[in-house]
Scaffold this active site. Sequence first.
Site, short mmCIF file in Angstrom:
data_model
loop_
_atom_site.label_atom_id
_atom_site.label_comp_id
_atom_site.label_asym_id
_atom_site.label_seq_id
_atom_site.Cartn_x
_atom_site.Cartn_y
_atom_site.Cartn_z
N SER A 121 0.86 -1.19 0.00
CA SER A 121 0.00 0.00 0.00
C SER A 121 0.90 1.23 0.00
O SER A 121 2.06 1.15 0.42
CB SER A 121 -0.86 -0.01 1.27
OG SER A 121 -1.50 1.23 1.46
N TYR A 151 -1.70 -1.33 10.68
CA TYR A 151 -1.88 -1.58 9.24
C TYR A 151 -0.72 -0.96 8.46
O TYR A 151 -0.11 -1.61 7.61
CB TYR A 151 -3.23 -1.02 8.76
CG TYR A 151 -3.42 -1.18 7.27
CD1 TYR A 151 -3.71 -2.44 6.73
CD2 TYR A 151 -3.29 -0.11 6.39
CE1 TYR A 151 -3.85 -2.61 5.35
CE2 TYR A 151 -3.44 -0.26 5.02
CZ TYR A 151 -3.72 -1.51 4.51
OH TYR A 151 -3.86 -1.69 3.15
N1 LIG Z 1 -8.73 -0.84 -1.05
C1 LIG Z 1 -7.74 -0.04 -0.74
O1 LIG Z 1 -7.91 1.18 -0.59
C2 LIG Z 1 -6.34 -0.59 -0.62
C3 LIG Z 1 -5.27 0.31 -0.68
C4 LIG Z 1 -3.99 -0.16 -0.57
C5 LIG Z 1 -3.76 -1.52 -0.40
N2 LIG Z 1 -4.81 -2.37 -0.33
C6 LIG Z 1 -4.52 -3.80 -0.13
O2 LIG Z 1 -5.06 -4.53 -1.21
C7 LIG Z 1 -5.29 -5.88 -0.78
C8 LIG Z 1 -6.67 -6.31 -1.25
O3 LIG Z 1 -7.63 -5.53 -0.56
P1 LIG Z 1 -8.95 -4.99 -1.26
O4 LIG Z 1 -8.90 -3.53 -1.24
O5 LIG Z 1 -9.18 -5.69 -2.53
O6 LIG Z 1 -10.02 -5.40 -0.12
P2 LIG Z 1 -11.20 -6.47 -0.09
O7 LIG Z 1 -12.15 -6.21 -1.20
O8 LIG Z 1 -11.71 -6.43 1.30
O9 LIG Z 1 -10.44 -7.86 -0.36
C9 LIG Z 1 -9.62 -8.46 0.62
C10 LIG Z 1 -9.37 -9.91 0.25
O10 LIG Z 1 -8.51 -10.50 1.24
C11 LIG Z 1 -9.08 -11.75 1.63
N3 LIG Z 1 -8.74 -12.10 3.00
C12 LIG Z 1 -8.84 -11.32 4.10
N4 LIG Z 1 -8.53 -12.04 5.21
C13 LIG Z 1 -8.20 -13.29 4.78
C14 LIG Z 1 -7.80 -14.49 5.43
N5 LIG Z 1 -7.70 -14.58 6.77
N6 LIG Z 1 -7.55 -15.58 4.69
C15 LIG Z 1 -7.67 -15.54 3.34
N7 LIG Z 1 -8.05 -14.44 2.66
C16 LIG Z 1 -8.33 -13.34 3.38
C17 LIG Z 1 -10.59 -11.55 1.47
O11 LIG Z 1 -11.22 -12.80 1.28
P3 LIG Z 1 -12.21 -13.53 2.33
O12 LIG Z 1 -12.84 -12.48 3.19
O13 LIG Z 1 -13.18 -14.25 1.45
O14 LIG Z 1 -11.32 -14.46 3.08
C18 LIG Z 1 -10.64 -10.72 0.19
O15 LIG Z 1 -10.62 -11.58 -0.93
C19 LIG Z 1 -5.10 -5.90 0.73
O16 LIG Z 1 -3.83 -6.46 1.03
C20 LIG Z 1 -5.14 -4.43 1.12
O17 LIG Z 1 -4.41 -4.16 2.27
C21 LIG Z 1 -6.10 -1.95 -0.44
#
Ligand SMILES: NC(=O)c1ccc[n+]([C@@H]2O[C@H](COP(=O)([O-])OP(=O)(O)OC[C@H]3O[C@@H](n4cnc5c(N)ncnc54)[C@H](OP(=O)(O)O)[C@@H]3O)[C@@H](O)[C@H]2O)c1
Length: 258
Positions: A134, A148
Amino acid sequence: MKTKTALVTGASSGIGRDIAMILSKKGYRIIMVARRENRLLELAEKLPGESRIIAADLSRAEECFELYEKVRGEHIHVLINCAGFGILGEFEQIPLGKELEMLDVNIRAVHILTKLFLADFTAQDSGYILNVASTAGLMPGGPLMASYYASKAYVTNLTIAINQELHSAESRVYVGALCPGPVDTEFNDVANSDFAVSAMSSKKCASIAVRQMFRRKMLIVPGFSNQFFVFAARFLPRRAVIATAEKIQSMKREEQNS
Ligand SMILES: NC(=O)c1ccc[n+]([C@@H]2O[C@H](COP(=O)([O-])OP(=O)(O)OC[C@H]3O[C@@H](n4cnc5c(N)ncnc54)[C@H](OP(=O)(O)O)[C@@H]3O)[C@@H](O)[C@H]2O)c1
């Protein structure tokens, strides 16, 4: 020739889901990993190519090792470590158990899977590992999301150090970090926050990520405004950058409560 396979964690939602779709359209066989099996099944039906789903809770180290054992020998060529989540709130207020679970997913699972697959990729002298960090990981700290931000700093630092080691070894294996700013996914629902600034679409983020991964970019920061923010933060006083991060997080909380 065997079809190349991409393993995508966090494929049930958001960035991971969109990366899985793009790689499938590129002809990769996809192994999708997350806890919500129903979501993975839904996506499997939409993917144009072959896929496999594996339900796993990556906060449990043993499930990370089991995942590796289940898929080794399946010609994995791309690993996307995308599973992760955040928690908004004062460090003192966030329950320790929830925070440790976050560190296990954001740090330990990424560490284990990178280590295990890197050994195989190095042996075959090919393969791509993209660790989703991130812009938070490029900041000196993030009040109200302290753990985080720290978890993403770990991922970023680990990844770029491995990238340099591979570069020195003249390896053809790629390891890089994706550092998005705000992206419109389920992230906020999970983190119990709301965006204070405008968010990029998940599709756009995923498309930039895949394109730049195949161009072997070490650090991928999607979007000009995020790149500018990261660049400026290197030259501003540390205290000012941390105070700005705090302001952004507290605006998220206000948005969420309004
Ligand atoms: N959205 C943002 O603004 C943003 C910005 C910077 C970085 N990121 C990073 O991008 C990545 C993806 O996030 P996103 O934004 O796409 O959010 P999201 O839509 O909430 O997706 C998160 C994913 O992680 C999986 N996950 C969470 N806990 C887990 C566990 N214990 N075991 C296996 N899978 C797990 C969830 O699947 P299940 O719940 O089905 O297990 C889901 O598929 C993350 O690493 C996040 O930190 C996001």
